[in-house]
Motif scaffolding. Structure first.
Motif, mmCIF file in Angstrom:
data_model
loop_
_atom_site.group_PDB
_atom_site.id
_atom_site.type_symbol
_atom_site.label_atom_id
_atom_site.label_comp_id
_atom_site.label_asym_id
_atom_site.label_seq_id
_atom_site.Cartn_x
_atom_site.Cartn_y
_atom_site.Cartn_z
ATOM 1 N N LEU A 137 0.829 -1.207 0.000
ATOM 2 C CA LEU A 137 0.000 0.000 0.000
ATOM 3 C C LEU A 137 0.866 1.260 0.000
ATOM 4 O O LEU A 137 0.554 2.245 -0.676
ATOM 5 C CB LEU A 137 -0.929 -0.002 1.219
ATOM 6 C CG LEU A 137 -2.052 -1.043 1.203
ATOM 7 C CD1 LEU A 137 -2.827 -1.013 2.514
ATOM 8 C CD2 LEU A 137 -2.997 -0.800 0.025
ATOM 9 N N ILE A 138 1.962 1.232 0.765
ATOM 10 C CA ILE A 138 2.876 2.381 0.808
ATOM 11 C C ILE A 138 3.493 2.612 -0.567
ATOM 12 O O ILE A 138 3.613 3.753 -1.039
ATOM 13 C CB ILE A 138 3.969 2.171 1.879
ATOM 14 C CG1 ILE A 138 3.363 2.276 3.281
ATOM 15 C CG2 ILE A 138 5.099 3.189 1.717
ATOM 16 C CD1 ILE A 138 4.312 1.867 4.395
ATOM 17 N N LEU A 139 3.882 1.543 -1.253
ATOM 18 C CA LEU A 139 4.473 1.664 -2.587
ATOM 19 C C LEU A 139 3.461 2.208 -3.595
ATOM 20 O O LEU A 139 3.801 3.051 -4.442
ATOM 21 C CB LEU A 139 5.019 0.312 -3.052
ATOM 22 C CG LEU A 139 6.298 -0.160 -2.370
ATOM 23 C CD1 LEU A 139 6.620 -1.597 -2.773
ATOM 24 C CD2 LEU A 139 7.460 0.753 -2.724
ATOM 25 N N VAL A 140 2.226 1.726 -3.502
ATOM 26 C CA VAL A 140 1.173 2.242 -4.395
ATOM 27 C C VAL A 140 0.944 3.726 -4.124
ATOM 28 O O VAL A 140 0.819 4.538 -5.045
ATOM 29 C CB VAL A 140 -0.130 1.447 -4.200
ATOM 30 C CG1 VAL A 140 -1.288 2.107 -4.944
ATOM 31 C CG2 VAL A 140 0.058 0.010 -4.685
ATOM 32 N N PHE A 141 0.914 4.091 -2.841
ATOM 33 C CA PHE A 141 0.735 5.489 -2.450
ATOM 34 C C PHE A 141 1.900 6.338 -2.956
ATOM 35 O O PHE A 141 1.700 7.438 -3.498
ATOM 36 C CB PHE A 141 0.629 5.562 -0.928
ATOM 37 C CG PHE A 141 0.405 6.948 -0.385
ATOM 38 C CD1 PHE A 141 -0.632 7.739 -0.854
ATOM 39 C CD2 PHE A 141 1.230 7.448 0.615
ATOM 40 C CE1 PHE A 141 -0.841 9.013 -0.353
ATOM 41 C CE2 PHE A 141 1.031 8.714 1.130
ATOM 42 C CZ PHE A 141 -0.013 9.503 0.656
ATOM 43 N N ALA A 142 3.131 5.827 -2.797
ATOM 44 C CA ALA A 142 4.316 6.552 -3.266
ATOM 45 C C ALA A 142 4.263 6.750 -4.778
ATOM 46 O O ALA A 142 4.573 7.839 -5.286
ATOM 47 C CB ALA A 142 5.582 5.787 -2.875
ATOM 48 N N PHE A 143 3.865 5.716 -5.510
ATOM 49 C CA PHE A 143 3.767 5.828 -6.964
ATOM 50 C C PHE A 143 2.729 6.871 -7.354
ATOM 51 O O PHE A 143 2.969 7.691 -8.250
ATOM 52 C CB PHE A 143 3.409 4.471 -7.563
ATOM 53 C CG PHE A 143 3.217 4.508 -9.063
ATOM 54 C CD1 PHE A 143 4.306 4.557 -9.916
ATOM 55 C CD2 PHE A 143 1.941 4.507 -9.612
ATOM 56 C CE1 PHE A 143 4.136 4.608 -11.296
ATOM 57 C CE2 PHE A 143 1.758 4.554 -10.983
ATOM 58 C CZ PHE A 143 2.863 4.606 -11.822
ATOM 59 N N PHE A 144 1.585 6.858 -6.677
ATOM 60 C CA PHE A 144 0.532 7.837 -6.987
ATOM 61 C C PHE A 144 1.043 9.255 -6.747
ATOM 62 O O PHE A 144 0.823 10.148 -7.576
ATOM 63 C CB PHE A 144 -0.707 7.578 -6.134
ATOM 64 C CG PHE A 144 -1.732 8.677 -6.236
ATOM 65 C CD1 PHE A 144 -2.551 8.780 -7.350
ATOM 66 C CD2 PHE A 144 -1.856 9.626 -5.221
ATOM 67 C CE1 PHE A 144 -3.485 9.803 -7.458
ATOM 68 C CE2 PHE A 144 -2.777 10.650 -5.322
ATOM 69 C CZ PHE A 144 -3.599 10.743 -6.434
ATOM 70 N N LEU A 145 1.713 9.493 -5.604
ATOM 71 C CA LEU A 145 2.222 10.828 -5.304
ATOM 72 C C LEU A 145 3.217 11.300 -6.358
ATOM 73 O O LEU A 145 3.328 12.499 -6.632
ATOM 74 C CB LEU A 145 2.899 10.844 -3.928
ATOM 75 C CG LEU A 145 1.992 10.718 -2.704
ATOM 76 C CD1 LEU A 145 2.828 10.711 -1.423
ATOM 77 C CD2 LEU A 145 0.972 11.845 -2.648
ATOM 78 N N ARG A 146 3.939 10.359 -6.958
ATOM 79 C CA ARG A 146 4.966 10.717 -7.930
ATOM 80 C C ARG A 146 4.424 10.851 -9.351
ATOM 81 O O ARG A 146 4.881 11.713 -10.109
ATOM 82 C CB ARG A 146 6.099 9.679 -7.865
ATOM 83 C CG ARG A 146 6.987 9.878 -6.646
ATOM 84 C CD ARG A 146 7.578 8.571 -6.115
ATOM 85 N NE ARG A 146 8.457 8.830 -4.986
ATOM 86 C CZ ARG A 146 8.042 9.107 -3.754
ATOM 87 N NH1 ARG A 146 6.738 9.170 -3.501
ATOM 88 N NH2 ARG A 146 8.904 9.325 -2.781
ATOM 89 N N VAL A 147 3.497 10.005 -9.725
ATOM 90 C CA VAL A 147 2.997 10.051 -11.109
ATOM 91 C C VAL A 147 1.959 11.156 -11.293
ATOM 92 O O VAL A 147 1.780 11.668 -12.407
ATOM 93 C CB VAL A 147 2.418 8.677 -11.518
ATOM 94 C CG1 VAL A 147 1.024 8.454 -10.954
ATOM 95 C CG2 VAL A 147 2.418 8.525 -13.031
ATOM 96 N N TYR A 148 1.317 11.553 -10.200
ATOM 97 C CA TYR A 148 0.295 12.599 -10.279
ATOM 98 C C TYR A 148 0.921 13.917 -10.737
ATOM 99 O O TYR A 148 1.899 14.393 -10.170
ATOM 100 C CB TYR A 148 -0.364 12.778 -8.909
ATOM 101 C CG TYR A 148 -1.405 13.880 -8.853
ATOM 102 C CD1 TYR A 148 -2.568 13.791 -9.602
ATOM 103 C CD2 TYR A 148 -1.204 15.001 -8.047
ATOM 104 C CE1 TYR A 148 -3.524 14.800 -9.554
ATOM 105 C CE2 TYR A 148 -2.154 16.008 -7.986
ATOM 106 C CZ TYR A 148 -3.308 15.902 -8.745
ATOM 107 O OH TYR A 148 -4.251 16.896 -8.705
#
Length: 588
Positions: free
Chosen positions: A13-24
């Motif tokens: 979940l942390i990795l998915v959250f990190a990816f979202f924060l970066r790709v957004y």
């Protein structure tokens, strides 16, 4: 088993959250100057056309087409582009980016996506790093979460530059280095790990030369903790093997111009600092006095930690306000030291401690809650110190010292180089960003220690952390809105890439018989590396052609009497303005 499963789900979940924060929002804003160089270098093109003379400057040739612009490039073209565009720095990054865009196409979003991936992978690697070397899954999860929300990582994941890749590679190198250290102490063979370490060292140095500061930290660890001395031989041999790979680039590739260019830049920036420190076209460059270096470097140290991010800004907070906040914070930390072990705090302590943190608010000349966070800073530093020395931390001294060295040496290196070169130009967060993974670990230890304090202390400091998290969230929003100057370099939001917009209009409006006309401003060169074969700029034409079909036959030409407008000229003198760059307004 269930607990392990929960923790595995948490890191996912942390990795998915990190990816979202970066790709957004990563493709929302136009490319800035350094990214423009990234785009052309990765395609083997020299900005302003030193290796495109036959396209733009051939005798009796007045027009050109995208097909001519995109003619195949040789290895020499790529090397020359790297020399003239990035002083021979970051060739491994440009190779990765070239291959990536070969597969996924050339666009701003595509160019930035490797940085998104590298930054996300760093979060996962940090979890593995902490779990393996600090022996705590909970600490690893907390470290990964802190790295996921770190504004510095998010901001640089939005850039088509080498930094995110370099941060990942240096953390990977440190991870392999510590595995070698553990295996050597246990008497296990580590030949494969030494080979991996040497290769990662070479890739890191070729991703950014200042990754050298991390390997300097590794060298200090060997000097302090590897015994007997004969073990140094294999470490030294591995380092030399990695450097020998890099040396090939310096001997036969673009690195051959690096030291010459760096020497020239050091002299140039020193002259600028002494004679024209502000209105010079490079930003503020000050002489390397103790006061100037302190002013430039303090924000770097405070921004390394989420709990102190933004607390080193003299101009924003005010020196008088900062002094008062730190005075009150010193009184508060004395109370914390005297009573932190008490099971039940005296009522006066429970009331006075939070009062001290906010007591300066009526007296501050600016209304800024970050001054409350500054008042709590001594308490946070105290917690960090005791957390690293506590018995339950159970940290081997070498690992603790190594983490501290990695947290601060890269910034100290920049300070030393500033005094050596006589100017403050290189004191910038991105050049010491290799420290962030290790400062994140220190913050995780501090938060764990905070959770063990008496309720009154814990509640007050947790409230301050929430204040800081608000400012971190605000900074993240400013990053997404492209108005966070210390990370994105811009205070006013950039518009979508004008060259991409122009290219789309050309594809839509162009008809046989039309001509695309580009502005061609007078150029003023600073050195031989910048000097081209044509005294007028062709940059606007080059950057637009990046987004045009590679086999297109659109007729294009330059107009040295025009400085801003890209125009589509149709038969019978009809002219359509495709884009008005308005001086530097859209050139960033």
């Amino acid at each position: 088993m269930i607990l392990l499963l929960r923790k595995n789900i948490l890191i996912i979940l942390i990795l998915v959250f990190a990816f979202f924060l970066r790709v957004y929002q990563s493709g929302s804003h136009g490319i800035y100057l350094d990214e423009k160089y990234t785009m052309v270098i990765s395609q083997g093109i020299v900005m302003e056309g030193a290796n495109q003379k036959d396209v733009f400057f051939a005798p009796s040739k007045t027009t050109f087409t995208p097909a001519e612009f995109w003619k195949p490039k040789s290895l020499d073209d790529f090397i020359e582009a790297n020399i003239r565009g990035d002083i021979g720095n970051s060739p491994s990054y440009y190779v990765v980016l070239w291959l990536w865009m070969k597969i996924f196409g050339l666009s701003d979003f595509s160019a930035r996506f490797p940085s998104v991936l590298a930054s996300t992978l760093l979060v996962g690697l940090l979890f593995i790093f902490v779990k393996r070397h600090f022996k705590s899954t909970n600490l690893a999860l907390l470290s990964a979460f802190l790295a996921a929300i770190e504004p510095f990582f998010v901001a640089y994941s939005h850039m088509a530059r080498n930094y995110s890749m370099s941060f990942f590679l240096t953390l990977l190198a440190t991870h392999v280095f510590l595995i070698i250290y553990e295996r050597t102490k246990a008497g296990k063979k580590s030949a494969a790990y030494f080979v991996a370490y040497g290769l990662i060292l070479a890739l890191s140095l070729l991703s950014h030369y200042l990754t050298l500061t991390v390997f300097l930290c590794h060298g200090l660890f060997v000097l302090f903790y590897i015994r007997p001395f004969k073990r140094w031989i294999v470490y030294l041999a591995t380092t030399l093997a990695g450097i020998s790979i890099v040396s090939l680039w310096f001997i036969y590739g673009g690195g051959s111009y690096t030291f010459k260019t760096l020497a020239h830049q050091a002299k140039l920036y020193k002259d600028v600092a002494l004679n024209n420190p502000t209105n010079n076209g490079y930003g503020e460059i000050l002489p390397a006095t103790l006061a100037n270096v302190s002013q430039k470097s303090l924000p770097l140290f405070t921004d390394l930690f989420i709990f102190s991010n933004g607390l080193g800004q003299f101009k924003t907070l005010g020196i008088r306000n900062m002094a008062l906040a730190l005075f009150l914070g010193t009184a508060a930390v004395l109370m914390l030291h005297l009573f932190r072990r008490k099971q039940k705090l005296p009522l006066w302590v429970a009331l006075l401690y939070p009062v001290l943190l906010i007591a300066g608010l009526p007296f501050f000349s600016v209304t800024n809650l970050q001054l409350v966070a500054l008042a709590a800073l001594p308490s946070f530093i105290y917690l960090l110190i005791i957390s690293l020395g506590s018995k339950d931390a159970d940290l081997p001294a070498p690992l603790l010292v190594f983490t501290l060295i990695l947290s601060f040496v890269p910034t100290l290196f920049l300070i030393v180089m500033a005094f050596r070169n006589g100017h403050t130009y290189g004191i910038t967060q991105r050049y010491s960003g290799f420290s962030f993974p290790y400062t994140v670990i220190l913050i995780a230890f501090m938060i764990r220690q905070l959770s063990r304090l008496p309720l009154a202390f814990r509640g007050a400091l947790a409230a301050v952390l929430c204040i800081q998290l608000f400012f971190v969230a605000k900074l993240l929003n400013d990053v997404y809105q492209d108005r966070a100057p210390k990370y994105t370099y811009f205070s006013i939001t950039r518009q979508p890439n004008p060259y991409y917009v122009t290219a789309q209009k050309i594809k839509q409006l162009y008809a046989v018989g039309d001509t695309v006309v580009y502005p061609s401003r007078k150029l003023y060169f600073h050195d031989e590396i910048e000097k081209t074969y044509w005294p007028y700029s062709i940059q606007d034409a080059q950057l637009t052609n990046l987004y045009l079909p590679r086999d297109a036959k659109y007729v294009q030409r330059l107009d040295t009497t025009e400085t801003d407008k890209i125009i589509l000229t149709k038969p019978r003198g009809v002219k359509i303005t495709l884009f008005d760059l308005q001086g530097k307004t859209y050139r960033y």
